[in-house]
Design an enzyme around this catalytic site. Sequence first.
Site, PDB file in Angstrom:
ATOM      1  N   GLU A  22     -26.321  84.127 -35.180  1.00 30.20           N
ATOM      2  CA  GLU A  22     -26.215  84.664 -33.802  1.00 30.20           C
ATOM      3  C   GLU A  22     -25.068  84.012 -33.041  1.00 30.20           C
ATOM      4  O   GLU A  22     -25.200  83.682 -31.861  1.00 30.20           O
ATOM      5  CB  GLU A  22     -27.526  84.417 -33.032  1.00 30.20           C
ATOM      6  CG  GLU A  22     -28.766  84.968 -33.689  1.00 30.20           C
ATOM      7  CD  GLU A  22     -30.039  84.793 -32.864  1.00 30.20           C
ATOM      8  OE1 GLU A  22     -29.937  84.550 -31.637  1.00 30.20           O
ATOM      9  OE2 GLU A  22     -31.133  84.899 -33.440  1.00 30.20           O
TER      10      GLU A  22
ATOM     11  N   ASN B 230     -35.239  80.881 -38.697  1.00 29.24           N
ATOM     12  CA  ASN B 230     -34.080  80.992 -37.802  1.00 29.24           C
ATOM     13  C   ASN B 230     -34.282  80.115 -36.568  1.00 29.24           C
ATOM     14  O   ASN B 230     -35.379  80.071 -36.007  1.00 29.24           O
ATOM     15  CB  ASN B 230     -33.977  82.469 -37.368  1.00 29.24           C
ATOM     16  CG  ASN B 230     -32.637  82.854 -36.794  1.00 29.24           C
ATOM     17  OD1 ASN B 230     -31.601  82.601 -37.412  1.00 29.24           O
ATOM     18  ND2 ASN B 230     -32.641  83.477 -35.634  1.00 29.24           N
TER      19      ASN B 230
ATOM     20  N   ASP C  29     -22.199  82.929 -30.749  1.00 30.14           N
ATOM     21  CA  ASP C  29     -21.322  83.265 -29.627  1.00 30.14           C
ATOM     22  C   ASP C  29     -20.893  81.964 -28.962  1.00 30.14           C
ATOM     23  O   ASP C  29     -21.549  80.932 -29.117  1.00 30.14           O
ATOM     24  CB  ASP C  29     -21.920  84.269 -28.625  1.00 30.14           C
ATOM     25  CG  ASP C  29     -23.324  83.952 -28.152  1.00 30.14           C
ATOM     26  OD1 ASP C  29     -23.694  82.763 -28.114  1.00 30.14           O
ATOM     27  OD2 ASP C  29     -24.051  84.909 -27.784  1.00 30.14           O
TER      28      ASP C  29
ATOM     29  N   GLU D 178     -37.512  79.971 -34.126  1.00 31.62           N
ATOM     30  CA  GLU D 178     -37.702  78.941 -33.095  1.00 31.62           C
ATOM     31  C   GLU D 178     -39.106  78.339 -33.083  1.00 31.62           C
ATOM     32  O   GLU D 178     -39.744  78.223 -32.028  1.00 31.62           O
ATOM     33  CB  GLU D 178     -37.346  79.509 -31.714  1.00 31.62           C
ATOM     34  CG  GLU D 178     -35.923  80.033 -31.656  1.00 31.62           C
ATOM     35  CD  GLU D 178     -35.612  80.825 -30.376  1.00 31.62           C
ATOM     36  OE1 GLU D 178     -36.425  80.816 -29.450  1.00 31.62           O
ATOM     37  OE2 GLU D 178     -34.535  81.441 -30.325  1.00 31.62           O
TER      38      GLU D 178
ATOM     39  N   HIS E 212     -25.666  79.587 -30.482  1.00 28.07           N
ATOM     40  CA  HIS E 212     -25.219  80.045 -29.162  1.00 28.07           C
ATOM     41  C   HIS E 212     -24.564  78.850 -28.489  1.00 28.07           C
ATOM     42  O   HIS E 212     -25.244  77.936 -28.001  1.00 28.07           O
ATOM     43  CB  HIS E 212     -26.420  80.542 -28.343  1.00 28.07           C
ATOM     44  CG  HIS E 212     -27.056  81.757 -28.946  1.00 28.07           C
ATOM     45  ND1 HIS E 212     -26.434  82.987 -28.958  1.00 28.07           N
ATOM     46  CD2 HIS E 212     -28.231  81.932 -29.594  1.00 28.07           C
ATOM     47  CE1 HIS E 212     -27.214  83.866 -29.570  1.00 28.07           C
ATOM     48  NE2 HIS E 212     -28.301  83.242 -29.965  1.00 28.07           N
TER      49      HIS E 212
HETATM   50  O1  G3I Z   1     -35.614  97.167 -22.093  1.00 30.43           O
HETATM   51  C1  G3I Z   1     -35.694  96.649 -20.742  1.00 30.43           C
HETATM   52  C2  G3I Z   1     -35.343  97.707 -19.762  1.00 30.43           C
HETATM   53  O2  G3I Z   1     -36.305  98.705 -19.823  1.00 30.43           O
HETATM   54  C3  G3I Z   1     -35.252  97.068 -18.382  1.00 30.43           C
HETATM   55  O3  G3I Z   1     -34.827  98.022 -17.456  1.00 30.43           O
HETATM   56  C4  G3I Z   1     -34.290  95.896 -18.372  1.00 30.43           C
HETATM   57  C5  G3I Z   1     -34.233  95.174 -17.018  1.00 30.43           C
HETATM   58  O4  G3I Z   1     -33.919  93.819 -17.192  1.00 30.43           O
HETATM   59  O5  G3I Z   1     -34.700  94.975 -19.324  1.00 30.43           O
HETATM   60  C6  G3I Z   1     -34.707  95.512 -20.630  1.00 30.43           C
HETATM   61  O6  G3I Z   1     -35.126  94.534 -21.519  1.00 30.43           O
HETATM   62  C7  G3I Z   1     -34.206  93.506 -21.760  1.00 30.43           C
HETATM   63  C8  G3I Z   1     -33.896  93.487 -23.254  1.00 30.43           C
HETATM   64  O7  G3I Z   1     -33.083  92.378 -23.549  1.00 30.43           O
HETATM   65  C9  G3I Z   1     -33.186  94.741 -23.727  1.00 30.43           C
HETATM   66  O8  G3I Z   1     -31.917  94.826 -23.143  1.00 30.43           O
HETATM   67  C10 G3I Z   1     -34.855  92.196 -21.339  1.00 30.43           C
HETATM   68  O9  G3I Z   1     -35.006  92.154 -19.942  1.00 30.43           O
HETATM   69  C11 G3I Z   1     -34.015  91.039 -21.778  1.00 30.43           C
HETATM   70  O10 G3I Z   1     -34.740  89.847 -21.560  1.00 30.43           O
HETATM   71  C12 G3I Z   1     -33.732  91.163 -23.266  1.00 30.43           C
HETATM   72  O11 G3I Z   1     -32.890  90.091 -23.622  1.00 30.43           O
HETATM   73  C13 G3I Z   1     -32.757  89.828 -24.991  1.00 30.43           C
HETATM   74  C14 G3I Z   1     -33.237  88.408 -25.270  1.00 30.43           C
HETATM   75  O12 G3I Z   1     -33.012  88.099 -26.635  1.00 30.43           O
HETATM   76  C15 G3I Z   1     -34.711  88.232 -24.961  1.00 30.43           C
HETATM   77  O13 G3I Z   1     -35.002  86.897 -24.983  1.00 30.43           O
HETATM   78  C16 G3I Z   1     -31.279  89.936 -25.338  1.00 30.43           C
HETATM   79  O14 G3I Z   1     -30.880  91.307 -25.221  1.00 30.43           O
HETATM   80  C17 G3I Z   1     -31.023  89.440 -26.764  1.00 30.43           C
HETATM   81  O15 G3I Z   1     -29.645  89.349 -26.981  1.00 30.43           O
HETATM   82  C18 G3I Z   1     -31.639  88.068 -26.923  1.00 30.43           C
HETATM   83  O16 G3I Z   1     -31.449  87.662 -28.262  1.00 30.43           O
HETATM   84  C19 G3I Z   1     -31.982  86.373 -28.600  1.00 30.43           C
HETATM   85  C20 G3I Z   1     -32.461  86.455 -30.046  1.00 30.43           C
HETATM   86  O17 G3I Z   1     -33.388  87.495 -30.189  1.00 30.43           O
HETATM   87  C21 G3I Z   1     -33.064  85.120 -30.499  1.00 30.43           C
HETATM   88  N1  G3I Z   1     -32.125  84.041 -30.289  1.00 30.43           N
HETATM   89  C22 G3I Z   1     -31.598  83.916 -28.940  1.00 30.43           C
HETATM   90  C23 G3I Z   1     -30.937  85.243 -28.519  1.00 30.43           C
HETATM   91  C24 G3I Z   1     -30.299  85.129 -27.152  1.00 30.43           C
HETATM   92  O18 G3I Z   1     -31.265  84.895 -26.163  1.00 30.43           O
END
Ligand code: G3I
Length: 328
Positions: A237, A172, A239, A131, A207
């Site tokens: 990615e 990506n 969905d 990005e 997405h």
């Molecule tokens: O690990 C913490 C945990 O300790 C806490 O309790 C919890 C409370 O919200 O958050 C946890 O972290 C989260 C993390 O995912 C792990 O689950 C973050 O808040 C959350 O923001 C994070 O989201 C990820 C996101 O990227 C971040 O922007 C998503 O799982 C993941 O699917 C998403 O993937 C991205 C790709 O990397 C790039 N392209 C877009 C895609 C979708 O947004």
Amino acid sequence: MGQALRALAEHQGFQIGACANARMLSADPAYAAALGREFNSLTPENALKFGVLSPAPGVYDFTDADAVVAFAERHAMAIRGHVLVWHMQLPRWLAQAKPDRAELTATLVEHIGAVVGRYAGRISAWDVVNEAVAPDGRPRNSLWRRVIGPDYVRIAFEAARRADPQARLFYNDFGLEASAAHADAADALVARLRNEAPLDGVGLQMHLRVDNGRWLDLLQARMGRLAAMGLQVDVTELDVRVPAAPEPSAADLKQQAETYGKIVRLCLELPQCSSLTVWGVTDKYSWVPHFFPGEGAALLLDNKYAIKQAYNAVASELRRKTAGQEIA
Ligand code: G3I
């Protein structure tokens, strides 16, 4: 039930992947079973991100990443590394340190060396930069760009190539199928990059919302343009979210299946597209409802791991391609 997706894909040397969540892999046996059964490629969803890996300068905790990589190896799955350079999920200490150009460049190169080097020969493809272009087509205003300047992209690719000369290196991004401004700017970036850096391919995140499928009319041309530059063009990615409160409608799920089928077909038809990854194993743990309240049900297996129409659409495209090859 017919053959699992990975069996259908393996028949033709195709990778069908899913992102894998380290926590669910150890917490939910049904999750691990579905991931290993259906997919022959895996992308760690968060475990390889800088902010997740590194609690302090120069300190790395590879526990989750190692667990996901070990799972993939036990199940003979390809591994796609995600992600080395992004503007999100960065370590808190990094911005707080207020690095100057030389310091941040050193951190970038050391980070890539540490992570790519650790998995050299095991992770076959890396999202090196994610990005770097904003949806309006302008360069993304990230810490990397502000401090290092536009060169950070080239520096990152060169560091990744040094750390693992065999891994295929990807740029990506999202929205390239939808927005002309975004797609044109990304094309310009990779066209330049391919001349000055070791770039092997472009990852299309994809997405999607079920009702923006009309953009897909442009997808074939967009993929073709990148392929014509000599680049690999993988779907990284995918969905397709639908309105999901209280339940997704039958019509939306049908349209979702058509969208999945169309994208898989376009990928299978393009020799430069040999890997398609969905962003999650099951609707149960998808990122979508957390980021888009009221929407969800974006994947191939539902909350209870039951097969959806979207799954059948993907399977039937994989089967059709196999049947075509057997006739030919
Ligand atoms: O690990 C913490 C945990 O300790 C806490 O309790 C919890 C409370 O919200 O958050 C946890 O972290 C989260 C993390 O995912 C792990 O689950 C973050 O808040 C959350 O923001 C994070 O989201 C990820 C996101 O990227 C971040 O922007 C998503 O799982 C993941 O699917 C998403 O993937 C991205 C790709 O990397 C790039 N392209 C877009 C895609 C979708 O947004």
